[in-house]
Design a protein around this motif. Structure first.
Motif, PDB file in Angstrom:
ATOM      1  N   VAL A 135      49.532  45.540  38.829  1.00 62.26           N
ATOM      2  CA  VAL A 135      50.299  46.670  39.351  1.00 62.26           C
ATOM      3  C   VAL A 135      50.605  46.443  40.828  1.00 62.26           C
ATOM      4  O   VAL A 135      51.722  46.688  41.289  1.00 62.26           O
ATOM      5  N   MET A 136      49.626  45.933  41.575  1.00 60.74           N
ATOM      6  CA  MET A 136      49.823  45.643  42.993  1.00 60.74           C
ATOM      7  C   MET A 136      50.953  44.625  43.184  1.00 60.74           C
ATOM      8  O   MET A 136      51.825  44.804  44.041  1.00 60.74           O
ATOM      9  N   LYS A 137      50.944  43.572  42.387  1.00 62.23           N
ATOM     10  CA  LYS A 137      51.980  42.541  42.492  1.00 62.23           C
ATOM     11  C   LYS A 137      53.343  43.080  42.071  1.00 62.23           C
ATOM     12  O   LYS A 137      54.364  42.737  42.664  1.00 62.23           O
ATOM     13  N   ARG A 138      53.352  43.920  41.060  1.00 61.61           N
ATOM     14  CA  ARG A 138      54.603  44.468  40.532  1.00 61.61           C
ATOM     15  C   ARG A 138      55.363  45.262  41.592  1.00 61.61           C
ATOM     16  O   ARG A 138      56.590  45.200  41.669  1.00 61.61           O
ATOM     17  N   TYR A 139      54.629  46.014  42.417  1.00 63.95           N
ATOM     18  CA  TYR A 139      55.262  46.863  43.424  1.00 63.95           C
ATOM     19  C   TYR A 139      55.060  46.354  44.854  1.00 63.95           C
ATOM     20  O   TYR A 139      55.495  47.015  45.791  1.00 63.95           O
ATOM     21  N   ALA A 140      54.410  45.228  45.031  1.00 65.95           N
ATOM     22  CA  ALA A 140      54.150  44.639  46.348  1.00 65.95           C
ATOM     23  C   ALA A 140      53.443  45.652  47.256  1.00 65.95           C
ATOM     24  O   ALA A 140      53.878  45.931  48.372  1.00 65.95           O
ATOM     25  N   ILE A 141      52.344  46.191  46.736  1.00 65.62           N
ATOM     26  CA  ILE A 141      51.569  47.190  47.467  1.00 65.62           C
ATOM     27  C   ILE A 141      50.094  46.816  47.431  1.00 65.62           C
ATOM     28  O   ILE A 141      49.689  45.933  46.681  1.00 65.62           O
ATOM     29  N   SER A 142      49.291  47.518  48.237  1.00 66.02           N
ATOM     30  CA  SER A 142      47.857  47.250  48.274  1.00 66.02           C
ATOM     31  C   SER A 142      47.142  48.065  47.198  1.00 66.02           C
ATOM     32  O   SER A 142      47.710  48.984  46.603  1.00 66.02           O
ATOM     33  N   GLN A 143      45.874  47.741  47.012  1.00 65.70           N
ATOM     34  CA  GLN A 143      45.060  48.466  46.037  1.00 65.70           C
ATOM     35  C   GLN A 143      44.911  49.925  46.457  1.00 65.70           C
ATOM     36  O   GLN A 143      44.979  50.825  45.614  1.00 65.70           O
TER      37      GLN A 143
END
Length: 114
Positions: free
Chosen positions: A51-59
């Motif tokens: 999910v983090m990679k999918r949206y380029a966001i942190s945990q």
């Protein structure tokens, strides 16, 4: 002495049923027979890393979205310490969300009054 039967219940000297019959290969796009039920799509669970990679966001941002955004899908708790997101729900969320020019999803951003 009689030959031992294999897993199919056929003696070694005989051919297996799958070897004696030939089937037509299924053609994609061919109409299904009457009364046939379409097979369900495979359910895909995503880890928090995916999910983090999918949206380029942190945990931390993933969990912030879960807590603060009513439209972001809630994770499925598989066991203590194991949460997964259903890919279909994430796709629905993406279809509803309005993405900015940079491609990041502004779901957790605060509204700024003019």
């Amino acid at each position: 002495m009689r030959a031992q039967a294999d897993l199919f219940g056929v003696e070694d000297s005989q051919k297996r049923p799958s070897e004696t019959t030939t089937r037509k290969p299924k053609v994609r796009g061919a109409p299904a027979p009457k009364g046939a039920v379409a097979s369900p799509r495979k359910v895909q669970f995503l880890t928090i890393d995916e999910v983090m990679k999918r949206y380029a966001i942190s945990q931390a941002t993933v969990w912030r979205w879960v807590a603060r955004n009513e439209h972001f899908p809630k994770p499925v708790k598989l066991s203590p310490g194991t949460s997964r997101w259903l890919e279909d729900q994430l796709i629905e969320f993406e279809n509803r969300a309005q993405f900015g020019r940079d491609g990041r999803c502004p779901v957790a951003s605060k509204k700024v009054s003019p």
